[in-house]
Design a protein around this motif. Structure first.
Motif, short mmCIF file in Angstrom:
data_model
loop_
_atom_site.label_atom_id
_atom_site.label_comp_id
_atom_site.label_asym_id
_atom_site.label_seq_id
_atom_site.Cartn_x
_atom_site.Cartn_y
_atom_site.Cartn_z
N ASN A 1 0.82 -1.05 0.05
CA ASN A 1 -0.35 -0.25 0.02
C ASN A 1 1.18 1.41 0.17
N ARG A 2 0.63 2.15 -0.62
CA ARG A 2 1.68 3.59 -0.37
C ARG A 2 0.64 4.28 0.23
N ARG A 3 1.79 4.56 1.31
CA ARG A 3 1.87 5.95 2.58
C ARG A 3 2.28 7.15 1.88
N THR A 4 1.79 7.31 2.81
CA THR A 4 2.63 9.37 3.24
C THR A 4 3.02 9.20 4.96
N SER A 5 4.51 10.01 4.52
CA SER A 5 4.07 10.23 6.25
C SER A 5 4.68 12.03 6.38
N LEU A 6 4.56 12.91 7.29
CA LEU A 6 5.08 13.96 7.44
C LEU A 6 6.16 13.96 8.38
N GLU A 7 6.91 14.74 8.01
CA GLU A 7 8.76 14.75 8.39
C GLU A 7 8.56 16.36 8.77
N VAL A 8 9.66 16.96 9.67
CA VAL A 8 9.43 17.94 10.14
C VAL A 8 11.28 17.69 10.01
N ARG A 9 11.75 18.76 8.88
CA ARG A 9 13.68 19.40 9.50
C ARG A 9 13.39 19.98 10.80
N ALA A 10 14.10 19.68 12.23
CA ALA A 10 13.63 21.08 13.10
C ALA A 10 14.86 22.04 12.69
N THR A 11 14.45 23.14 12.62
CA THR A 11 15.48 24.35 13.17
C THR A 11 16.39 24.46 14.43
N ALA A 12 14.59 24.20 15.70
CA ALA A 12 15.10 24.49 16.60
C ALA A 12 13.44 24.03 17.58
N VAL A 13 14.15 23.45 18.74
CA VAL A 13 13.29 21.64 19.68
C VAL A 13 13.68 22.20 21.05
N GLY A 14 12.82 22.16 21.75
CA GLY A 14 12.67 22.80 23.46
C GLY A 14 11.78 22.19 24.11
N PRO A 15 11.55 22.11 25.53
CA PRO A 15 10.69 22.12 26.24
C PRO A 15 9.33 22.67 26.32
N ASP A 16 8.40 21.99 26.22
CA ASP A 16 6.91 23.24 26.62
C ASP A 16 7.43 23.14 28.47
N LEU A 17 7.08 24.44 28.16
CA LEU A 17 7.48 24.66 29.49
C LEU A 17 5.63 25.32 29.81
N ALA A 18 4.80 25.27 29.54
CA ALA A 18 3.38 24.93 30.05
C ALA A 18 3.73 23.71 30.63
N ARG A 19 4.06 22.40 29.98
CA ARG A 19 3.91 21.03 30.33
C ARG A 19 4.93 20.74 31.48
N SER A 20 6.26 21.35 31.51
CA SER A 20 7.92 20.84 32.00
C SER A 20 7.93 22.22 32.71
N ILE A 21 9.65 21.92 33.68
CA ILE A 21 10.03 22.32 34.07
C ILE A 21 11.10 22.39 33.91
N ALA A 22 12.21 23.04 32.89
CA ALA A 22 13.41 23.49 32.85
C ALA A 22 14.69 24.18 33.33
N LYS A 23 15.51 23.68 33.20
CA LYS A 23 16.55 24.22 33.25
C LYS A 23 17.60 24.47 32.50
N VAL A 24 17.99 25.46 32.03
CA VAL A 24 18.52 26.28 30.80
C VAL A 24 19.91 26.26 31.19
N GLU A 25 21.29 25.09 30.95
CA GLU A 25 22.38 25.12 31.12
C GLU A 25 23.29 26.02 29.13
N ARG A 26 23.50 26.69 29.49
CA ARG A 26 24.18 27.30 28.02
C ARG A 26 25.85 26.53 27.58
N PRO A 27 26.97 26.12 27.39
CA PRO A 27 27.58 25.14 26.71
C PRO A 27 28.33 26.07 26.70
N LYS A 28 29.53 25.94 27.13
CA LYS A 28 30.91 27.16 27.35
C LYS A 28 31.47 27.60 26.25
N ASN A 29 31.06 28.40 25.20
CA ASN A 29 31.73 28.62 23.89
C ASN A 29 33.65 29.49 23.70
N THR A 30 33.59 28.15 23.31
CA THR A 30 34.84 28.81 23.27
C THR A 30 35.90 29.08 21.40
#
Length: 161
Positions: free
Chosen positions: A92-121
Motif C-alpha cells: 500500500n502507498r503511504r505518506t508520512s510527515l517529516e519535520v526538519r527541525a531548526t529549533a526544539v525545546g521543552p514545552d514550559l507550559a507542561r514541564s520545568i526546565a533548567k537552561v544550561e549554555r555550553p561554554k563557547n570556545t
C-alpha cells in the motif's frame, strides 16, 4: 524549492535515535500532537492526533536535543515540513510527515526546565558582552552584577498573573 514552515506542540512518543549520516549527526524522534475542543456543555473532548517524524540536523541542535529530550517529554518543534511517500509491507502507498527541525525545546507550559549554555570556545555565537547574558551572572535592579545563587530551589514556583 518551496519550504513550508511549521511549529508543532506535542509529546515525544518514541525513544530518540542519534545517528551519523556521512559526516553529520542526526537526532530523530516522533511527536504526537493531540487536539481537543470544548463541547457546548463545557467539557473537553479529544480530537484528532497529528503524528510527525522530527529530524534534528547540525552539531549544536543534535547536542542540545540529545542532552535534554527523551521519550515522554513535552516539546515545541519549529522547522520545515516535508512529506515522504513509501510502500508498506502489503504494497500500500503511504505518506508520512517529516519535520526538519531548526529549533526544539521543552514545552514550559507542561514541564520545568533548567537552561544550561555550553561554554563557547570559538566565540562564533557570542551575542554581546553584557553580564546578564553570561551563564552564572545576574544583573540586579541597580545594574550591579552579582553571582547567581546556586543554592536556589529549582522546584516549581507559583506564577502571579
Amino acid at each position: 524549492m518551496f519550504e513550508t514552515p511549521i511549529h508543532v506542540i506535542g509529546t515525544i512518543i518514541t525513544d530518540p535515535i542519534r545517528r551519523r549520516v556521512g559526516d553529520q549527526e542526526v537526532y530523530k524522534f516522533r511527536v504526537a500532537s493531540n487536539s481537543r475542543r470544548r463541547t457546548p456543555d463545557g467539557r473537553w473532548e479529544p480530537g484528532n492526533t497529528l503524528y510527525v517524524s522530527v529530524n534534528c540536523w547540525g552539531d549544536k541542535l543534535v547536542r542540545g536535543a540529545g542532552a535534554s529530550l527523551g521519550k515522554g517529554d513535552p516539546v515545541i518543534v519549529v522547522g520545515y515540513v516535508y512529506t515522504s511517500e513509501y510502500d508498506d509491507r502489503e504494497g500500500n502507498r503511504r505518506t508520512s510527515l517529516e519535520v526538519r527541525a531548526t529549533a526544539v525545546g521543552p514545552d514550559l507550559a507542561r514541564s520545568i526546565a533548567k537552561v544550561e549554555r555550553p561554554k563557547n570556545t570559538d566565540n562564533t555565537d557570542a551575542t554581546s558582552g553584557d553580564a546578564a547574558e553570561r551563564p552564572g551572572d545576574a544583573v540586579e535592579e541597580d545594574g550591579e552584577t552579582a553571582e547567581a545563587d546556586d543554592t536556589r530551589d529549582d522546584t516549581a514556583l507559583p506564577m502571579s498573573a
